[in-house]
Design an enzyme around this catalytic site. Structure first.
Site, short mmCIF file in Angstrom:
data_model
loop_
_atom_site.label_atom_id
_atom_site.label_comp_id
_atom_site.label_asym_id
_atom_site.label_seq_id
_atom_site.Cartn_x
_atom_site.Cartn_y
_atom_site.Cartn_z
N ASP A 297 -1.76 -1.66 8.22
CA ASP A 297 -1.28 -2.79 7.41
C ASP A 297 -0.68 -3.81 8.37
O ASP A 297 0.54 -3.98 8.45
CB ASP A 297 -0.25 -2.29 6.40
N MET B 92 5.15 5.21 0.62
CA MET B 92 5.09 5.28 -0.85
C MET B 92 4.54 6.65 -1.28
O MET B 92 4.06 6.81 -2.40
CB MET B 92 4.21 4.16 -1.39
N HIS C 293 0.01 8.77 7.69
CA HIS C 293 1.47 8.79 7.56
C HIS C 293 2.09 9.77 8.56
O HIS C 293 3.12 9.50 9.17
CB HIS C 293 1.88 9.24 6.16
P1 AMP Z 1 2.12 3.41 2.39
O1 AMP Z 1 2.62 4.71 1.89
O2 AMP Z 1 0.68 3.15 2.09
O3 AMP Z 1 3.03 2.26 2.07
O4 AMP Z 1 2.16 3.53 3.98
C1 AMP Z 1 3.35 3.88 4.65
C2 AMP Z 1 3.16 3.59 6.12
O5 AMP Z 1 2.07 4.34 6.63
C3 AMP Z 1 2.85 2.10 6.39
O6 AMP Z 1 3.55 1.69 7.53
C4 AMP Z 1 1.36 2.13 6.63
O7 AMP Z 1 0.91 1.08 7.47
C5 AMP Z 1 1.19 3.48 7.32
N1 AMP Z 1 -0.19 3.93 7.21
C6 AMP Z 1 -0.93 4.06 6.08
N2 AMP Z 1 -2.20 4.44 6.39
C7 AMP Z 1 -2.26 4.53 7.75
C8 AMP Z 1 -3.27 4.86 8.68
N3 AMP Z 1 -4.51 5.16 8.30
N4 AMP Z 1 -2.97 4.84 10.00
C9 AMP Z 1 -1.71 4.52 10.41
N5 AMP Z 1 -0.70 4.20 9.58
C10 AMP Z 1 -0.97 4.20 8.27
#
Ligand code: AMP
Length: 350
Positions: free
Chosen positions: A214, A81, A88
Site C-alpha cells: 500500500d 485490519m 502481515h
Molecule cells: P491491512 O490489514 O490490509 O490494513 O494491512 C496491514 C499492513 O500490512 C499494511 O501496512 C499493509 O501495507 C501491509 N500488507 C498487506 N499486504 C501486504 C503484503 N502483501 N506485503 C507486505 N505488506 C502487506
C-alpha cells in the site's frame, strides 16, 4: 491532469461481497449510532482463552507501554485490519527483529470505508489471527500483545460513514491523499491518517511498520509522522507475493482459482515496466508496457489506472529522472467468485 496515466470513465469502487464465516458474523455485527445514522461495523469477538495478551482499551495499552518504558524495552507497532496473511507476518517479523516488544493492532477502521464499501463484509477471523501471532519464531519469541479495540474506544463520539455527518477531530494529509487511490476512494486516506494518529498517540512506539503493498499509504503516513512531530520511526517492508507474483492481500480470498492465476499478469506488467525503464524513461512507454501485459488476461476497461509518480510528492511524472526513480502503481478490477469484481492494487519502484 497529464495524459500520462490511464483512468477509466467510470471510477466506482466496487462493493465487495459478504465473505464472513457465519461463525463470526451474527453475534458480532455491531451498530454505531450517531446523528440518526447507523453504520454496520462487525467487531472482533471477546477473547476466549488466548495465548497472547489482548488489550481492548487505550488505558490498558498505556499501562502496558509504561511497563515497557520502565524496563527500558523498545516497542514496535504493526497496525492491521486483521485477516492476517504472510504479508502481515513479514511486518511482524521485522518488528520482532528490531524491537524488544511487538504490539499488533487489529482494528477494522470504519472511517476509511465509504458508505458504499465493504466495511460490514470485510474478512475477519480473529481466532485465526491470534493463532498466527502466537506461533513462535526461530528464537522462541512471539508477539507480545495484541490491541483489538472496539469501535467506541477509537471513536467515542461515533463514526457515521458519511463524511458530511462526521464531527470532531480528523486528520488529513493534504497533497498526498487526493491522487491515485485517493481519487477513487476520496475518504480513504483521511480515515487512515486519523486512525494511525490515534494509534501512535496511544502506543507511542519507537517504530511502526507498514507494507510497500500500500505504497501511497506509506507516503501519507511518513508525512503525517513528520508534520505532526510523532516520535515513531516509520519502516516500510517489501511486498510479499504468491509464487506466481500476485501480491498477498486479505481480499485475494474473493478470487477464483482461475483469476488468481490470471492475476499474475499484474506483477508481470510491473516487472516489464522496470525492463522498459532501463531503455526508456518516458512514463508513457512504461505505462504502455504495463497495460499491454495486463490485457493479455483482462479487459482494458478493468484497468482503473496505471500511473508513474514521484516517490515523495506523488507528483505525476512524464519522464523518470534516473537519479530519483519513481513509483509505478496500478489498480485492476479482477473477476471474483461471486460474479462481480475485486479491486487489486500493486506497485513497483523504479
Ligand atoms: P491491512 O490489514 O490490509 O490494513 O494491512 C496491514 C499492513 O500490512 C499494511 O501496512 C499493509 O501495507 C501491509 N500488507 C498487506 N499486504 C501486504 C503484503 N502483501 N506485503 C507486505 N505488506 C502487506
Amino acid at each position: 491532469m497529464a495524459s500520462r496515466s490511464r483512468w477509466p470513465s467510470t471510477r466506482s469502487v466496487l462493493r465487495l461481497f459478504n465473505l464472513l464465516p457465519s461463525y463470526n458474523l451474527s453475534p458480532l455485527l455491531h451498530t454505531v449510532r450517531h446523528n440518526g445514522t447507523v453504520a454496520a461495523a462487525a467487531e472482533v469477538p471477546e477473547s476466549r482463552k488466548s495465548p497472547i495478551q489482548i488489550l481492548r482499551t487505550a488505558a490498558e495499552v498505556r499501562s502496558w507501554r509504561r511497563e515497557q518504558l520502565t524496563k527500558g524495552l523498545t516497542v514496535g507497532l504493526v497496525p492491521t485490519m486483521g485477516a492476517l496473511h504472510t504479508g502481515h507476518m513479514r511486518l511482524v517479523q521485522s518488528s520482532m527483529r528490531m524491537n524488544d516488544a511487538t504490539m499488533v493492532s487489529i482494528f477494522v477502521n470504519p472511517s476509511q470505508f465509504a458508505p458504499t464499501e465493504d466495511l460490514a463484509s470485510y474478512p475477519r477471523d480473529f481466532d485465526a489471527d491470534i493463532e498466527q501471532l502466537a506461533a513462535q519464531d526461530g528464537d522462541n519469541r512471539q508477539v507480545d500483545v495484541v490491541f483489538a479495540p472496539h469501535v467506541e474506544e477509537m471513536y467515542p463520539n461515533g463514526i457515521p460513514l458519511h463524511i458530511a455527518e462526521q464531527k470532531g477531530a480528523f486528520v488529513t494529509v493534504h497533497g498526498l491523499s487526493e491522487q491515485l487511490e485517493g481519487r477513487i476512494r476520496p475518504q480513504f486516506f483521511r480515515g487512515v491518517a486519523t486512525v494511525v494518529s490515534k494509534l501512535l498517540n496511544i502506543v507511542t512506539p519507537e517504530r511502526v511498520y507498514f507494507g510497500q503493498k500500500d505504497i501511497q499509504q506509506t507516503v501519507v503516513v511518513k508525512r503525517l509522522v513528520q508534520d505532526l512531530c510523532y516520535g515513531s520511526v516509520v519502516h516500510v517492508v517489501p511486498t510479499s507475493r504468491d509464487a506466481n507474483g500476485l501480491a498477498l492481500s486479505s481480499r485475494n480470498a474473493y478470487l477464483t482459482e482461475q483469476t488468481r492465476q490470471d492475476a499474475a499478469v499484474i506483477y508481470k506488467g510491473l516487472q516489464n515496466a522496470v525492463m522498459v525503464y532501463r531503455q526508456n524513461t518516458s512514463a508513457e512507454k512504461i505505462i504502455e508496457a504495463v497495460v499491454s501485459t495486463i490485457t493479455e488476461k483482462f479487459d482494458k476497461e478493468e484497468i482503473e489506472y496505471v500511473c508513474v509518480n514521484d516517490k515523495d510528492t506523488l507528483e505525476e511524472l512524464e519522464t523518470v529522472h534516473p537519479l530519483k526513480g519513481a513509483i509505478v502503481s496500478l489498480a485492476v478490477r479482477v473477476p471474483n467468485k461471486f460474479g462481480g469484481k475485486t479491486r487489486l492494487i500493486d506497485n513497483i519502484l523504479l
